[in-house]
Design an enzyme around this catalytic site. Sequence first.
Site, short mmCIF file in Angstrom:
data_model
loop_
_atom_site.label_atom_id
_atom_site.label_comp_id
_atom_site.label_asym_id
_atom_site.label_seq_id
_atom_site.Cartn_x
_atom_site.Cartn_y
_atom_site.Cartn_z
N PRO B 177 10.57 -16.92 -4.59
CA PRO B 177 11.60 -15.81 -4.49
C PRO B 177 11.46 -15.06 -3.24
O PRO B 177 11.48 -13.73 -3.39
CB PRO B 177 11.23 -15.11 -5.82
CG PRO B 177 10.02 -15.23 -6.26
CD PRO B 177 9.71 -16.53 -5.57
N CYS B 178 11.77 -15.54 -2.05
CA CYS B 178 11.66 -14.73 -0.81
C CYS B 178 12.88 -13.71 -0.92
O CYS B 178 12.96 -12.77 -0.12
CB CYS B 178 11.52 -15.48 0.34
SG CYS B 178 13.06 -16.64 0.50
#
Lengths: 184, 219
Positions: B177-178
């Site tokens: 989850p950047c």
Amino acid sequence: MNTKQPFEKIVAAHGTTVLRVCRAVLGVHDADDAWSETFLSALKAYPELPPDANVEAWLVTIAHRKAIDVTRQRGRQPVAVGELPERVSVGSSALTGGAGDDSTDPHDRVALWQAVGALPDKQRQAVAYHYLGGLPFAEVAELLGGSVEAARRASSDGVKALRRVYSHEQSGGHPSSRTKGQKP
Amino acid sequence: MNDPAAENLDLLAPSTDELAELEASITELHLLLERRAQDAHMLDLAYTTVDSPVGSLLLAASDRGLVRVAYAVEDHDAVLETLSQRISARILRAPRRLDTVAAELEQYFAGTRRAFDVPLDPSLSSGFRRLVQQHLPDIAYGSTETYKEVAALVGNPQAVRAVGSACATNPLPVVVPCHRVLRSDGSLGGYIGGLAAKAALLELESAGAGVSPAARPGV
């Protein structure tokens, strides 16, 4: 371009050509086996294929070897018959141009594939590898043995025989053509 | 010398009907090829595409795990070519290997999944970028961190820009989850799938964050 395409692109670009070559050489029923073996073998060797190689010629050459294997396993000489694929002959008009549909295809595909199947082995292979598979005559000669001239002659004799079937078909003069397109 | 192959195209060219039949046959043969390649351990990369609220996603996996998730704006064909060069050209469209991650993505976008539980193959990242990307799943669903905070957490507080590029080059967006990393002023920063996709993911998560998955209907 010097980069290697993902193998999926190779299947998408050449799968149809290789299947037609296999069908012409082996007949519809054994063609599927030869196609599978060809692409599995090609996938294995693909990383080592030079980036500038002619991929289609490479595939057709593999298909030729696999066709020989399939023939050996069946314990008989290559016999190509102009049968329809099973998945076509049941309730489908593909290849035949359709029963009473408005297909614009003037050719009788059944008669054509029957005629391909009736060619002598060398002619049938030469036609398949050169005209369907796009192999130059020099490479056809390597696969079949014999001279380049012999490969060219076999191929052109084969096409002449197919053209004779066609001219019969087109004029409606061939008895077998009358069975096409009739509803049961 | 004329080209005899071209001369005979009219005779041997497949008809429209034959082409349709060939295509159907190739579809069956392709399925068989996928299975046999997998069984023979020759399928280095399997891929598929799935639809999602943020557009079509390309999913690619080695036999070690998920190696790439790509947005449509990245150009899936270009991504496949890069995979072919960087990992292996033995690539087939073979959806079965991606079944689990595809199902988990569907649950994620439906709001019923908060973390991904599939093996990941980090082959496309190395060094500091890999370190940053390995930290990202620690940022909880529905919360965010700043590039600066992430830099401090991975033990290199000065490396704010390097954290930014680690996020920008994340080969596994959505799953890693950047999108949960923002600028210190609260603005979005950048995103490989475009800012609209980043905003959509954050909104999805903020809607679902207050509710535990167990309390959601149908779970």
